[in-house]
Design an enzyme around this catalytic site. Structure first.
Site, PDB file in Angstrom:
ATOM      1  N   CYS A 113     -11.625   1.922   8.038  1.00 24.93           N
ATOM      2  CA  CYS A 113     -12.711   2.716   8.398  1.00 24.93           C
ATOM      3  C   CYS A 113     -12.922   2.363  10.228  1.00 24.93           C
ATOM      4  CB  CYS A 113     -13.826   2.442   7.701  1.00 24.93           C
ATOM      5  SG  CYS A 113     -15.207   3.704   7.928  1.00 24.93           S
ATOM      6  N   HIS A 216     -11.962   2.981   2.492  1.00 23.74           N
ATOM      7  CA  HIS A 216     -12.231   1.799   2.103  1.00 23.74           C
ATOM      8  C   HIS A 216     -11.241   1.168   0.994  1.00 23.74           C
ATOM      9  CE1 HIS A 216     -15.350   0.607   4.885  1.00 23.74           C
ATOM     10  NE2 HIS A 216     -15.590   1.913   5.048  1.00 23.74           N
ATOM     11  N   GLU A 218     -10.878  -1.395  -0.269  1.00 23.56           N
ATOM     12  CA  GLU A 218     -11.297  -2.501  -0.952  1.00 23.56           C
ATOM     13  C   GLU A 218     -11.823  -2.130  -2.134  1.00 23.56           C
ATOM     14  OE1 GLU A 218     -14.285  -1.703   2.499  1.00 23.56           O
ATOM     15  OE2 GLU A 218     -12.177  -1.348   2.060  1.00 23.56           O
TER      16      GLU A 218
END
Length: 238
Positions: A113, A216, A218
């Site tokens: 990001c 993102h 994750e």
């Protein structure tokens, strides 16, 4: 059992108030758990630009995280900040120093990001300060639905490091940004683009592993997202 490579993870910072009566660092746990699941040993990095070289002495890889703030346009010749721009100079000063040190040593880098945008700036690139003002017909890049769900898809550019990692032409991604990369910098390439043309990832083939994505991974919104962490940690093994 192979020794886990040490991955430095940059933190967000907040002034006194809210969680603590004193200034505090914070970061979502899924950044750390994603590095651990990929085989890395994550360590948090407080914001001290003067210690960037010493940090990198102890690291095998550097993960630059996102956050609700923006890169100062003064760092890439963008003029005065847009009214929607939020700055965290202490954090940016440290992250830019750490990224430049990692690039100088060719230590693997992953930017997520805002970390991807900072990576582009370190490559000599430029940013779009506020997508709604500069991209006609732009998607809702600050998606209204939860970050655990996809906001849109991206097209992955063939022949890139990202393409070799995910093995797909498109990915479903979450989206939480109002800025974007305008130009990736000298020698760097765009590796993913949203349907409205907004840049969603950059990388630099001149380095061992220097990869940035605007979404993102994750959160693992797309089942191929963990492969990004796997490849990063694998590169950090040397």
């Amino acid at each position: 059992m192979a020794k886990r490579p040490v991955i430095g993870v940059t933190l967000d910072a907040e002034p006194a108030g809210g969680w603590s009566k004193l200034p505090w660092y914070a970061l979502r746990r899924n950044y750390f758990s994603s590095v651990i699941a990929a085989g890395g040993l994550p360590v948090a990095l407080p914001h001290h630009p003067e210690l960037a070289a010493e940090y990198l002495d102890a690291l095998d890889g550097l993960l630059v995280t996102g956050g609700a703030f923006d890169v100062d346009p003064a760092l890439w010749g963008g003029g005065a900040p847009h009214p929607k721009v939020t700055l965290k100079p202490g954090r940016t000063d440290f992250e830019l120093a750490a990224v430049r040190e990692a690039l100088a040593r060719d230590i693997p880098l992953l930017g997520i990001c805002g970390g991807q945008q900072l990576l582009a700036v370190a490559f000599g690139g430029t940013l779009i300060q506020h997508i709604p003002d500069e991209v006609e017909g732009a998607l809702a890049h600050e998606q209204p639905n939860p970050r655990t769900e996809p906001g849109h898809e991206v097209a992955v550019a063939g022949g890139t490091l990202l393409a070799s990692i995910v093995g797909a032409k498109t990915l479903a991604v979450n989206s939480a940004h109002h800025q974007a990369v305008a130009t990736p910098g000298k020698g760097a390439v765009v590796n993913a683009v949203a349907p409205d043309g907004v840049v969603e990832g950059v990388e630099h083939p001149g380095y061992r592993f220097a990869l940035g994505v605007q979404w993102h991974p994750e959160y693992a919104v797309d089942p191929r997202d963990p492969a990004i962490f796997d490849a990063f940690v694998r590169a950090s093994r040397g």
